[in-house]
Design a protein around this motif. Structure first.
Motif, PDB file in Angstrom:
ATOM      1  N   ALA A 183      -7.217   4.068  -0.744  1.00  0.00           N
ATOM      2  CA  ALA A 183      -5.812   3.678  -0.795  1.00  0.00           C
ATOM      3  C   ALA A 183      -5.346   3.504  -2.228  1.00  0.00           C
ATOM      4  O   ALA A 183      -6.140   3.257  -3.135  1.00  0.00           O
ATOM      5  CB  ALA A 183      -5.603   2.375  -0.030  1.00  0.00           C
ATOM      6  N   THR A 203       0.866  -1.173   0.000  1.00  0.00           N
ATOM      7  CA  THR A 203       0.000   0.000   0.000  1.00  0.00           C
ATOM      8  C   THR A 203       0.904   1.224   0.000  1.00  0.00           C
ATOM      9  O   THR A 203       1.830   1.328   0.805  1.00  0.00           O
ATOM     10  CB  THR A 203      -0.904   0.019   1.250  1.00  0.00           C
ATOM     11  OG1 THR A 203      -1.682  -1.184   1.256  1.00  0.00           O
ATOM     12  CG2 THR A 203      -1.834   1.213   1.233  1.00  0.00           C
ATOM     13  N   SER A 216      -2.612   1.067  -4.097  1.00  0.00           N
ATOM     14  CA  SER A 216      -1.780  -0.104  -3.870  1.00  0.00           C
ATOM     15  C   SER A 216      -0.990  -0.436  -5.128  1.00  0.00           C
ATOM     16  O   SER A 216      -1.369  -0.068  -6.234  1.00  0.00           O
ATOM     17  CB  SER A 216      -2.624  -1.297  -3.425  1.00  0.00           C
ATOM     18  OG  SER A 216      -3.609  -1.592  -4.391  1.00  0.00           O
TER      19      SER A 216
END
Length: 137
Positions: free
Chosen positions: A119, A67, A121
């Protein structure tokens, strides 16, 4: 031994042309000083490796997942190699100057609910006949 990956670096794979892969040991020696660039990751990264035999040919694969801190990375448009640092001090290399090279993808998750985490990633995968993840000496 703690093999948690806390740091990821990358450089153009072509610069690893002097690296020597030690046959049958899954290790590599890199003699040159290379321009490694750090990947800003959030927390620890994970890697999964596997080996299988398909029609009498050994196939090794490795998949790195992390991440990222913030936005997508602006990665160079050329094959990359990755250096992975573990908390125990072991360093691994994912990719060399020779094909096949690791394939890097980035994904953004922007959920509709504020209860879920947004997020970015990154996933790096490598599949080859000779080696996947190599321990650097």
């Amino acid at each position: 031994m703690l093999l948690h990956i806390y740091r990821i670096d990358y450089c153009p794979a072509r610069l690893l042309d002097a690296a020597v892969v030690m046959a049958g040991t899954h290790t590599v020696v890199v003699y040159d000083v290379l321009p490694w660039r750090s990947v800003p990751i959030n927390g620890l990264a994970s890697i999964e490796t596997s080996e299988e035999v398909e029609k009498g040919v050994r196939k090794c694969s490795a998949k790195l997942s992390a991440t990222l801190c913030g936005l997508r990375l602006a990665l160079p448009d050329e094959p990359l190699a990755y250096r992975l640092h573990t908390v125990s001090g072991t360093v691994y290399l994912l990719g060399t100057a020779l094909p096949p090279n690791p394939l890097t993808t980035q994904m953004e998750s922007l959920p509709s609910s504020v209860a879920e985490t947004s997020a970015v990633s990154m996933s790096v995968s490598l599949t080859g006949k000779e080696h996947g993840l190599l321990r650097m000496l």
